[in-house]
Design a protein around this motif. Structure first.
Motif, PDB file in Angstrom:
ATOM      1  N   ILE A  60       0.843  -1.199   0.000  1.00 40.14           N
ATOM      2  CA  ILE A  60       0.000   0.000   0.000  1.00 40.14           C
ATOM      3  C   ILE A  60       0.883   1.255   0.000  1.00 40.14           C
ATOM      4  CG2 ILE A  60      -1.687   1.351   1.329  1.00 40.14           C
ATOM      5  CD1 ILE A  60      -2.900  -1.163   0.038  1.00 40.14           C
ATOM      6  N   LYS A  61       1.921   1.253   0.816  1.00 43.03           N
ATOM      7  CA  LYS A  61       2.844   2.396   0.882  1.00 43.03           C
ATOM      8  C   LYS A  61       3.527   2.611  -0.468  1.00 43.03           C
ATOM      9  CE  LYS A  61       6.726   4.162   3.573  1.00 43.03           C
ATOM     10  NZ  LYS A  61       7.674   3.884   4.656  1.00 43.03           N
ATOM     11  N   LEU A  62       3.967   1.533  -1.099  1.00 42.33           N
ATOM     12  CA  LEU A  62       4.626   1.603  -2.401  1.00 42.33           C
ATOM     13  C   LEU A  62       3.687   2.182  -3.461  1.00 42.33           C
ATOM     14  CD1 LEU A  62       7.001   0.819  -4.327  1.00 42.33           C
ATOM     15  CD2 LEU A  62       5.897  -1.412  -4.535  1.00 42.33           C
ATOM     16  N   LEU A  63       2.456   1.677  -3.514  1.00 38.81           N
ATOM     17  CA  LEU A  63       1.495   2.151  -4.505  1.00 38.81           C
ATOM     18  C   LEU A  63       1.084   3.594  -4.226  1.00 38.81           C
ATOM     19  CD1 LEU A  63      -0.756  -1.007  -4.895  1.00 38.81           C
ATOM     20  CD2 LEU A  63       0.947  -0.138  -6.519  1.00 38.81           C
ATOM     21  N   SER A  64       0.918   3.919  -2.966  1.00 41.76           N
ATOM     22  CA  SER A  64       0.550   5.277  -2.578  1.00 41.76           C
ATOM     23  C   SER A  64       1.604   6.276  -3.060  1.00 41.76           C
ATOM     24  CB  SER A  64       0.392   5.347  -1.059  1.00 41.76           C
ATOM     25  OG  SER A  64       0.206   6.662  -0.630  1.00 41.76           O
ATOM     26  N   LYS A  65       2.852   5.932  -2.863  1.00 45.83           N
ATOM     27  CA  LYS A  65       3.952   6.801  -3.284  1.00 45.83           C
ATOM     28  C   LYS A  65       4.026   6.876  -4.814  1.00 45.83           C
ATOM     29  CE  LYS A  65       8.903   7.472  -2.689  1.00 45.83           C
ATOM     30  NZ  LYS A  65      10.134   6.953  -2.097  1.00 45.83           N
ATOM     31  N   ALA A  66       3.921   5.733  -5.484  1.00 42.81           N
ATOM     32  CA  ALA A  66       4.028   5.699  -6.945  1.00 42.81           C
ATOM     33  C   ALA A  66       2.909   6.480  -7.616  1.00 42.81           C
ATOM     34  CB  ALA A  66       4.028   4.250  -7.433  1.00 42.81           C
ATOM     35  N   LEU A  67       1.704   6.382  -7.071  1.00 42.20           N
ATOM     36  CA  LEU A  67       0.545   7.036  -7.679  1.00 42.20           C
ATOM     37  C   LEU A  67       0.253   8.414  -7.081  1.00 42.20           C
ATOM     38  CD1 LEU A  67      -1.719   3.890  -7.953  1.00 42.20           C
ATOM     39  CD2 LEU A  67      -0.528   5.071  -9.800  1.00 42.20           C
ATOM     40  N   GLU A  97      -8.508   6.523 -13.269  1.00 42.89           N
ATOM     41  CA  GLU A  97      -8.008   5.931 -14.506  1.00 42.89           C
ATOM     42  C   GLU A  97      -7.131   6.927 -15.259  1.00 42.89           C
ATOM     43  OE1 GLU A  97      -9.574   3.179 -18.127  1.00 42.89           O
ATOM     44  OE2 GLU A  97     -10.832   4.892 -17.612  1.00 42.89           O
ATOM     45  N   ALA A  98      -7.549   8.189 -15.307  1.00 43.48           N
ATOM     46  CA  ALA A  98      -6.766   9.222 -15.985  1.00 43.48           C
ATOM     47  C   ALA A  98      -5.389   9.397 -15.332  1.00 43.48           C
ATOM     48  CB  ALA A  98      -7.525  10.544 -15.981  1.00 43.48           C
ATOM     49  N   ALA A  99      -5.326   9.244 -14.019  1.00 40.43           N
ATOM     50  CA  ALA A  99      -4.050   9.357 -13.306  1.00 40.43           C
ATOM     51  C   ALA A  99      -3.197   8.097 -13.475  1.00 40.43           C
ATOM     52  CB  ALA A  99      -4.305   9.619 -11.829  1.00 40.43           C
ATOM     53  N   LEU A 100      -3.849   6.950 -13.550  1.00 38.58           N
ATOM     54  CA  LEU A 100      -3.144   5.663 -13.606  1.00 38.58           C
ATOM     55  C   LEU A 100      -2.563   5.360 -14.985  1.00 38.58           C
ATOM     56  CD1 LEU A 100      -2.620   3.091 -11.831  1.00 38.58           C
ATOM     57  CD2 LEU A 100      -4.683   2.145 -12.857  1.00 38.58           C
ATOM     58  N   ARG A 101      -3.273   5.696 -16.038  1.00 39.14           N
ATOM     59  CA  ARG A 101      -2.861   5.307 -17.389  1.00 39.14           C
ATOM     60  C   ARG A 101      -1.470   5.794 -17.791  1.00 39.14           C
ATOM     61  NH1 ARG A 101      -7.774   4.176 -21.315  1.00 39.14           N
ATOM     62  NH2 ARG A 101      -6.037   3.246 -22.395  1.00 39.14           N
ATOM     63  N   PRO A 102      -1.106   7.068 -17.565  1.00 35.21           N
ATOM     64  CA  PRO A 102       0.250   7.499 -17.949  1.00 35.21           C
ATOM     65  C   PRO A 102       1.339   6.749 -17.169  1.00 35.21           C
ATOM     66  CG  PRO A 102      -1.147   9.400 -17.478  1.00 35.21           C
ATOM     67  CD  PRO A 102      -1.907   8.182 -17.080  1.00 35.21           C
ATOM     68  N   TRP A 103       1.062   6.482 -15.890  1.00 32.62           N
ATOM     69  CA  TRP A 103       2.035   5.745 -15.073  1.00 32.62           C
ATOM     70  C   TRP A 103       2.187   4.327 -15.598  1.00 32.62           C
ATOM     71  CZ3 TRP A 103       1.095   1.783 -11.233  1.00 32.62           C
ATOM     72  CH2 TRP A 103       2.231   1.452 -10.510  1.00 32.62           C
ATOM     73  N   LEU A 104       1.086   3.657 -15.903  1.00 31.57           N
ATOM     74  CA  LEU A 104       1.145   2.294 -16.440  1.00 31.57           C
ATOM     75  C   LEU A 104       1.886   2.246 -17.764  1.00 31.57           C
ATOM     76  CD1 LEU A 104      -2.440   0.931 -15.662  1.00 31.57           C
ATOM     77  CD2 LEU A 104      -0.285   0.276 -14.562  1.00 31.57           C
ATOM     78  N   ALA A 105       1.753   3.287 -18.567  1.00 35.74           N
ATOM     79  CA  ALA A 105       2.416   3.325 -19.868  1.00 35.74           C
ATOM     80  C   ALA A 105       3.942   3.303 -19.740  1.00 35.74           C
ATOM     81  CB  ALA A 105       1.965   4.549 -20.657  1.00 35.74           C
ATOM     82  N   THR A 106       4.456   3.676 -18.565  1.00 32.06           N
ATOM     83  CA  THR A 106       5.912   3.672 -18.356  1.00 32.06           C
ATOM     84  C   THR A 106       6.439   2.298 -17.945  1.00 32.06           C
ATOM     85  OG1 THR A 106       5.814   4.249 -15.993  1.00 32.06           O
ATOM     86  CG2 THR A 106       5.816   6.079 -17.583  1.00 32.06           C
TER      87      THR A 106
END
Length: 111
Positions: A60-67, A97-106
Motif C-alpha cells: 500500500i505504501k509503495l502504490l501510494s507513493k508511486a501514484l 483511470e486518468a491518473a493511472l494510465r500514464p504511469w502504467l504506460a511507463t
C-alpha cells in the motif's frame, strides 16, 4: 478474452490487480505480467515479510507513493494472504483511470 489492463473500474473507485513478491531485495513496481486468462496484473516486490500484514502494508505504501495518492484510499479487497491481490483505490473511477494510465504506460510487460 480477458481485458489486458491490470485494473477495472468500479462504482466506488478502481480495482487494481497485483502480484506481490514479499521478502525481496527492494520495494519496487517491476512492471506488468500477463495472466493465464489473457489479462494483466501489476508485478510488485517489497522487502517486508508476509507476516501480520507487513507485506500488504508495504505494498500500500509503495502504490501510494508511486501514484501520489493518500494511503487511506487503498484497500485490499481480495487476496489478503495470497500473492495475487485486488486493491480497491477509492475515488472517482474516471479521475483515477486518468491518473493511472500514464504511469502504467511507463511500465514494461514482463514475460
Amino acid at each position: 478474452m480477458a481485458d489486458p489492463r491490470p485494473y477495472s473500474l468500479q462504482e466506488d473507485g478502481l480495482r487494481l490487480f497485483v502480484r506481490l513478491t514479499p521478502k525481496s531485495g527492494r520495494d519496487a513496481v517491476e512492471g506488468l505480467k500477463p495472466t493465464a486468462d489473457g489479462g494483466a496484473e501489476l508485478a510488485a516486490k517489497v522487502t517486508a515479510v508476509p507476516e501480520k500484514g507487513k507485506a500488504n502494508a508495504a505494498l500500500i505504501k509503495l502504490l501510494s507513493k508511486a501514484l501520489k495518492l493518500p494511503g487511506g484510499r487503498f484497500e485490499i479487497v481480495a487476496g489478503e494472504t495470497d500473492r495475487h491481490k485486488q486493491i480497491l483505490i477509492h475515488g472517482d473511477p474516471a479521475a483515477l483511470e486518468a491518473a493511472l494510465r500514464p504511469w502504467l504506460a511507463t511500465l514494461d510487460m514482463k514475460g
